[in-house]
Design an enzyme around this catalytic site. Structure first.
Site, short mmCIF file in Angstrom:
data_model
loop_
_atom_site.label_atom_id
_atom_site.label_comp_id
_atom_site.label_asym_id
_atom_site.label_seq_id
_atom_site.Cartn_x
_atom_site.Cartn_y
_atom_site.Cartn_z
N HIS A 143 0.05 4.62 7.43
CA HIS A 143 0.71 5.18 6.24
C HIS A 143 1.22 6.61 6.48
O HIS A 143 0.56 7.40 7.14
CB HIS A 143 -0.24 5.18 5.05
CG HIS A 143 -0.73 3.81 4.69
ND1 HIS A 143 -1.99 3.37 5.03
CD2 HIS A 143 -0.12 2.80 4.04
CE1 HIS A 143 -2.13 2.12 4.60
NE2 HIS A 143 -1.02 1.76 4.01
N ASP A 184 -2.66 8.15 8.18
CA ASP A 184 -3.69 7.32 8.82
C ASP A 184 -3.02 6.40 9.84
O ASP A 184 -1.93 6.71 10.33
CB ASP A 184 -4.49 6.53 7.76
CG ASP A 184 -3.62 5.61 6.91
OD1 ASP A 184 -2.48 5.30 7.33
OD2 ASP A 184 -4.09 5.17 5.84
N SER A 202 0.80 -1.23 0.00
CA SER A 202 0.00 0.00 0.00
C SER A 202 0.83 1.27 0.00
O SER A 202 0.32 2.35 -0.32
CB SER A 202 -0.94 0.02 1.21
OG SER A 202 -0.21 -0.16 2.42
#
Length: 369
Positions: free
Chosen positions: A337, A334, A44
């Site tokens: 991340h 978040d 991600s």
């Protein structure tokens, strides 16, 4: 019949003219374009929208408030308030961001879309084939490499084997993966019973090495391989501690893996002719930012910007979450991340950084060899 033959000959001549022009264009790219293509594999941290195309996946970022600082101001599938490291790396070498592979998979003219690179990265992906693969929630590294081999085949059919080899030998292959494997080990007692931490990270590196060899067999020569960050300092991990401090054990496993990764890469260089790589010390660069945020222009290095609850990490970044008014103040976007601002620091450092953080060479040097 003579007219048909003349027409056929004209078509053949035109085809070869187009192919020659395309090949010439590929092999003499502009000065602003430092490499012909960038191929990205990973998780991600560099996913630019592949998981948007996985119907069953819950690991998506295609909703607000993701993308609030992206040029379009809309969520794109990036797990970020804006651009991520894949975007900044492309900018550094004068290329558009490599498109997500799954957005091109069904395109009839996809070979021409692969010429400047493709992004195979997938949120929640790991080096190992975990439960996410069975549930079709992510694309593990093994599957990403298989996708790359199909791209290689399409390019070879369009350009010819010699031209595609020249293209790929000068391209960058960025591989950003491993954090989810450590998170899995941290959260699964069965894995901890089966492997010691050292055995587990050794297996991670051995498994990655096999995939790197496949990429090498299909033309890859220049690799960008960041190590893992201090993932025990992510907001989602911090909130498990009463003191909200980093989980040193989890971070130590990431650090342990980095040492094995560096040794593996050095050995691989001796095994594979012509391979070059740049390793980025994500761990210490990120730890420096977390421990001394003001030096790097940040005000908050513990809490997430987007989320709810303790450190804004009890509820992840979803549409009902609140987010900080100045994202450039925060290290974390978040629960796990980094913000766009941190991603830019990472890429700036790996591209032009000193040997303290990028070795045996930085990416600018990698491009030039």
């Amino acid at each position: 019949m003579a007219m048909a033959s003349a027409s056929s000959n004209s078509n053949i001549i035109f085809f070869f003219w187009v192919l020659q022009a395309l090949t010439s264009l590929l092999l003499s790219f502009s000065d602003a374009q430092m490499v012909p293509a960038v191929f990205v594999l990973g998780d991600s941290l560099v996913d630019v929208g592949n998981n948007n195309h996985l119907p069953l996946s819950i690991a998506k970022a295609d909703f607000p408030h993701n993308g609030v600082d992206f040029p379009t101001k809309k969520p794109t599938g990036r797990f970020s308030n804006g651009k991520n490291a894949a975007d900044f790396l492309a900018e550094k070498v004068g290329l558009p961001t490599s498109p997500p592979y799954l957005s091109l998979k069904s395109n009839k003219n996809k070979a021409s879309l692969f010429l400047t690179g493709v992004n195979f990265a997938s949120g929640r992906a790991g080096i190992f084939n975990g439960s996410d693969q069975a549930l079709h929630q992510s694309i593990p590294l093994t599957e990403q490499v298989k996708y790359y081999t199909t791209v290689h085949q399409a390019l070879a059919q369009q350009l010819g084997s010699s031209s595609v080899q020249q293209l790929l030998a000068r391209s960058l292959f960025a591989i950003v993966i491993g954090s989810n494997d450590i998170f899995d080990y941290s959260g699964k007692s069965e894995l901890q019973k089966k492997y010691t931490p050292q055995q587990y990270v050794n297996l991670m590196a051995t498994t990655l090495k096999l995939q790197l060899k496949i990429l090498y067999d299909y033309g890859a020569r220049k690799f960008v391989l960041p190590g893992l960050g201090p993932i025990g300092c992510a907001p989602s991990v911090r909130i498990k501690s009463r003191t909200e401090e980093c989980n040193e054990e989890t971070s130590s496993w990431a650090s342990m893996y980095n040492e094995v990764l560096k040794s593996m890469l050095a050995a691989l260089k001796g095994e594979l002719k012509g391979i070059r790589y740049s390793y980025f010390d994500t761990y210490n660069v990120m730890l420096n930012i977390i421990n001394d945020p003001t030096t790097y222009g940040f005000a908050e290095s513990k809490a997430a910007c987007c989320g709810l609850g303790k450190l804004k990490a009890e509820v992840p970044c979803v549409p009902i979450s609140t987010y900080c008014p100045n994202r450039s103040d925060h290290v974390f976007w978040d629960i796990v991340h980094p913000t766009q601002a941190v991603a830019q620091i990472f890429v700036d450092t790996l591209f032009d950084g000193p040997s303290q953080h990028t070795f045996p060479m930085n990416v600018r040097q990698l491009v030039s060899v």
